[in-house]
Structures are given as structure tokens and as C-alpha cells.
Design a protein around this motif. Structure first.
Motif, PDB file in Angstrom:
ATOM      1  N   MET A 208       0.819  -1.211   0.000  1.00 57.51           N
ATOM      2  CA  MET A 208       0.000   0.000   0.000  1.00 57.51           C
ATOM      3  C   MET A 208       0.856   1.265   0.000  1.00 57.51           C
ATOM      4  O   MET A 208       0.356   2.355  -0.282  1.00 57.51           O
ATOM      5  CB  MET A 208      -0.941   0.012   1.204  1.00 57.51           C
ATOM      6  CG  MET A 208      -0.281   0.063   2.550  1.00 57.51           C
ATOM      7  SD  MET A 208      -1.519  -0.065   3.870  1.00 57.51           S
ATOM      8  CE  MET A 208      -0.453  -0.222   5.316  1.00 57.51           C
ATOM      9  N   TYR A 209       2.151   1.141   0.295  1.00 55.62           N
ATOM     10  CA  TYR A 209       3.044   2.292   0.296  1.00 55.62           C
ATOM     11  C   TYR A 209       3.809   2.459  -1.028  1.00 55.62           C
ATOM     12  O   TYR A 209       4.664   3.331  -1.130  1.00 55.62           O
ATOM     13  CB  TYR A 209       4.078   2.156   1.410  1.00 55.62           C
ATOM     14  CG  TYR A 209       3.505   2.118   2.802  1.00 55.62           C
ATOM     15  CD1 TYR A 209       2.984   3.256   3.418  1.00 55.62           C
ATOM     16  CD2 TYR A 209       3.489   0.937   3.529  1.00 55.62           C
ATOM     17  CE1 TYR A 209       2.471   3.217   4.698  1.00 55.62           C
ATOM     18  CE2 TYR A 209       2.975   0.880   4.817  1.00 55.62           C
ATOM     19  CZ  TYR A 209       2.464   2.028   5.396  1.00 55.62           C
ATOM     20  OH  TYR A 209       1.949   1.984   6.657  1.00 55.62           O
ATOM     21  N   CYS A 210       3.511   1.632  -2.011  1.00 53.29           N
ATOM     22  CA  CYS A 210       4.369   1.559  -3.190  1.00 53.29           C
ATOM     23  C   CYS A 210       4.430   2.870  -3.969  1.00 53.29           C
ATOM     24  O   CYS A 210       5.490   3.255  -4.444  1.00 53.29           O
ATOM     25  CB  CYS A 210       3.882   0.428  -4.102  1.00 53.29           C
ATOM     26  SG  CYS A 210       4.989   0.055  -5.462  1.00 53.29           S
ATOM     27  N   SER A 211       3.329   3.562  -4.106  1.00 50.87           N
ATOM     28  CA  SER A 211       3.323   4.727  -4.988  1.00 50.87           C
ATOM     29  C   SER A 211       4.117   5.893  -4.439  1.00 50.87           C
ATOM     30  O   SER A 211       4.782   6.604  -5.196  1.00 50.87           O
ATOM     31  CB  SER A 211       1.885   5.175  -5.261  1.00 50.87           C
ATOM     32  OG  SER A 211       1.280   5.660  -4.073  1.00 50.87           O
ATOM     33  N   ASP A 212       4.080   6.085  -3.107  1.00 48.03           N
ATOM     34  CA  ASP A 212       4.665   7.321  -2.579  1.00 48.03           C
ATOM     35  C   ASP A 212       5.819   7.135  -1.612  1.00 48.03           C
ATOM     36  O   ASP A 212       6.602   8.068  -1.392  1.00 48.03           O
ATOM     37  CB  ASP A 212       3.586   8.170  -1.899  1.00 48.03           C
ATOM     38  CG  ASP A 212       2.945   7.460  -0.708  1.00 48.03           C
ATOM     39  OD1 ASP A 212       3.070   6.226  -0.611  1.00 48.03           O
ATOM     40  OD2 ASP A 212       2.312   8.147   0.117  1.00 48.03           O
ATOM     41  N   ARG A 213       5.960   5.931  -1.037  1.00 48.70           N
ATOM     42  CA  ARG A 213       6.987   5.769  -0.001  1.00 48.70           C
ATOM     43  C   ARG A 213       8.012   4.682  -0.294  1.00 48.70           C
ATOM     44  O   ARG A 213       9.160   4.805   0.120  1.00 48.70           O
ATOM     45  CB  ARG A 213       6.343   5.468   1.359  1.00 48.70           C
ATOM     46  CG  ARG A 213       5.423   6.559   1.852  1.00 48.70           C
ATOM     47  CD  ARG A 213       4.954   6.301   3.261  1.00 48.70           C
ATOM     48  NE  ARG A 213       6.033   6.458   4.230  1.00 48.70           N
ATOM     49  CZ  ARG A 213       6.432   7.636   4.702  1.00 48.70           C
ATOM     50  NH1 ARG A 213       5.871   8.756   4.292  1.00 48.70           N
ATOM     51  NH2 ARG A 213       7.404   7.698   5.582  1.00 48.70           N
ATOM     52  N   CYS A 214       7.606   3.613  -0.974  1.00 51.62           N
ATOM     53  CA  CYS A 214       8.557   2.505  -1.120  1.00 51.62           C
ATOM     54  C   CYS A 214       8.129   1.574  -2.242  1.00 51.62           C
ATOM     55  O   CYS A 214       7.148   0.838  -2.108  1.00 51.62           O
ATOM     56  CB  CYS A 214       8.656   1.732   0.202  1.00 51.62           C
ATOM     57  SG  CYS A 214      10.011   0.536   0.232  1.00 51.62           S
ATOM     58  N   VAL A 215       8.882   1.591  -3.337  1.00 51.48           N
ATOM     59  CA  VAL A 215       8.579   0.710  -4.462  1.00 51.48           C
ATOM     60  C   VAL A 215       9.094  -0.710  -4.238  1.00 51.48           C
ATOM     61  O   VAL A 215       8.862  -1.589  -5.060  1.00 51.48           O
ATOM     62  CB  VAL A 215       9.161   1.273  -5.783  1.00 51.48           C
ATOM     63  CG1 VAL A 215       8.480   2.562  -6.175  1.00 51.48           C
ATOM     64  CG2 VAL A 215      10.678   1.448  -5.686  1.00 51.48           C
ATOM     65  N   VAL A 216       9.771  -0.926  -3.119  1.00 49.00           N
ATOM     66  CA  VAL A 216      10.216  -2.274  -2.744  1.00 49.00           C
ATOM     67  C   VAL A 216       9.168  -2.832  -1.790  1.00 49.00           C
ATOM     68  O   VAL A 216       9.037  -2.371  -0.662  1.00 49.00           O
ATOM     69  CB  VAL A 216      11.601  -2.237  -2.075  1.00 49.00           C
ATOM     70  CG1 VAL A 216      12.070  -3.654  -1.752  1.00 49.00           C
ATOM     71  CG2 VAL A 216      12.610  -1.530  -2.965  1.00 49.00           C
TER      72      VAL A 216
END
Length: 271
Positions: free
Chosen positions: A141-149
Motif C-alpha cells: 500500500m506504500y508503493c506509490s509514494d513511499r517505497c517501491v520495494v
């Protein structure tokens, strides 16, 4: 004292508003010997002051959070500063949160590839400073703005081209408990000697408004925390076990109460 209890580390984020001198005194009074630190609070108190306080107290710094955010224009200089701060504090590990998609981009694959390249550029400086870079996967759920890993497997793939003594991964229960591949990936991380940091937090249900504060103290959520501890042990990890919780209700309590509740939950559900 059990070996697992002796490995307990209290992450500063769990008692976000506890001033550093009081935090250190509280840990010493509770028999806690290890702390995970955060850059913002450390710099606010003073980097050198904090480093001196930690040395004089005898408390070990288990990690510094955080570097990363490689989608920002100043990522290189900012991460070099973070490495230097970790070295000053005596933190063996700098946790890296990779950052999300660059502005206007929808290319997740390219963003992940950039993370690997960026870490490679930082390796010489980290090696010279004696600091290990630890790639932390965050919940999707954090992929777009905080962590693509988003998974431990992705973090291990990104770490693989780089020296094992300089680049590892973070096993954080809050972010990877949902993954049906996580047990195999923890075993892989052990075989590849990549586990640099192990962090524990429970998953609160329902999530509060603002999912960043959805972590719960051990035992207050739905994660098999002891199973994770046993898995990292089986993978050969014998390092610190940090409890790191972001939760507004927890933060509202007095620091000593937070530490006491954190330690009791740890002993009941992780040890």
C-alpha cells in the motif's frame, strides 16, 4: 535473562515524543541495553550530543532510520549524510526506505531498478564508513509514494549485486507478514547472509485513519510474531530484535509506560 530477551532493542519511534536524555535514562532503568535511533530526533537533539550520550550510557545503537527516498533530486548527498550520521552514532546499520514513484511516473520497474543502481553508488561510502545499508521492503500500500520495494524477495534481488557485508535487508513483520512467500524468502536471506536488521510490530485491525500509524505493540494485532522470530533464528540471524511502532495512541502515553508495555508484549509474543 534469555538470549532472546538480551537481544531486545527499543526503537525510538515507539516512544516518539520521549526526549532522548529521558529515553536513555528510562532504558537503563528498565535494564534495556539497545536502542534504534531516528535521524530527525537525533539531529534535533544534536548529533554529537546524542553520540556522546550513547557512548557514556553504554547503550548500543542497533540501527539508524532512515536513508533512501531515491526518487528525490538530492538523494545522493542526503544518503551520504545519513551514512556519516550512522557512523558518528556507532550504528552498524542504516535502514533504507526506497521511496516511491518519481513525479509523473507510472514505471514501477524503472523505479526499482534505480533503487539498485543508487545503492550501488553509495556502497563505497558506506564501506569506508563501516555502515551496512539495509533495504527495507514496505507493505504494497506504500508503493506509490513511499517505497517501491514491496516484498522481501524484491529487497533481496536488489541487494544481490552488492557486497554482503555492505548491503543487507530488513525483516519487518508489519510490512511482510501477509506474503505467502515470506518464509522461503527469510530462509533465502539467511543463506545469502543478508539479514541486517529484524524489526517487530503487530498489525492493528481495523487500520486507523492514516495507515502510517497502523502499527501495534506486540500482541495487540494479528501477526505471528514468534513464528517470525523463530524463522530468522533458523536462518542464522542472532542480532538485535527491534520493536518499532508508529501509533498515536501509544505515543500519547508516558515514555516509561510505553517501554514497559513494549517489553511485556515482546516477552509474551516474541521471546
Amino acid at each position: 535473562m534469555s538470549e532472546v530477551r538480551a537481544r531486545f532493542s527499543f526503537n525510538q519511534a515507539t516512544a516518539k515524543y520521549w526526549p532522548i536524555p529521558e529515553l536513555v535514562a528510562g532504558c537503563l532503568a528498565a535494564g534495556v541495553s539497545q536502542l534504534g535511533l531516528w535521524r530527525e530526533e537525533t539531529l534535533e537533539h544534536g548529533l554529537d550530543k546524542t553520540a556522546t550520550l550513547m557512548r557514556e550510557s553504554g547503550l548500543a545503537v542497533t540501527s539508524l532510520c532512515r536513508g533512501g527516498f531515491f526518487q528525490t533530486p538530492d538523494w545522493y548527498d542526503e544518503n551520504r549524510r545519513a551514512i556519516d550520521e550512522a557512523a558518528t552514532l556507532g550504528a552498524p546499520v542504516l535502514v533504507l526506505v526506497s521511496g516511491g514513484l518519481p513525479d509523473g511516473s507510472r514505471d514501477v520497474d524503472a523505479a526499482r531498478a534505480h533503487v539498485g543502481d543508487a545503492i550501488g553508488e553509495l556502497v563505497p561510502h558506506a564501506r569506508a564508513a563501516g555502515v551496512r545499508l539495509a533495504i527495507e521492503p514496505l507493505h504494497p500500500m506504500y508503493c506509490s509514494d513511499r517505497c517501491v520495494v514491496s516484498s522481501l524477495g524484491q529487497a533481496l534481488d536488489l541487494a544481490a549485486p552488492h557486497p554482503v557485508e555492505t548491503v543487507g535487508v530488513v525483516v519487518d513483520t508489519y510490512h511482510i507478514w501477509w506474503d505467502d512467500q515470506v518464509w522461503a524468502q527469510i530462509a533465502r536471506a539467511g543463506r545469502e547472509e543478508r539479514i541486517a536488521c529484524f524489526q517487530v510490530a503487530d498489525w492493528a485491525t481495523p487500520l486507523p485513519e492514516g495507515v502510517l500509524l497502523g502499527r501495534a505493540l506486540p500482541g495487540d494485532g494479528c501477526v505471528e510474531l514468534r513464528r517470525f522470530r523463530e524463522a530468522v533464528d533458523a536462518a542464522g540471524y542472532r542480532g538485535p530484535i527491534e520493536v518499532e511502532v508508529f501509533n498515536a495512541e501509544v505515543w500519547a502515553r508516558p515514555g516509561p509506560e510505553i517501554l514497559d508495555r513494549t517489553l511485556s508484549g515482546y516477552l509474551a509474543h516474541v521471546d
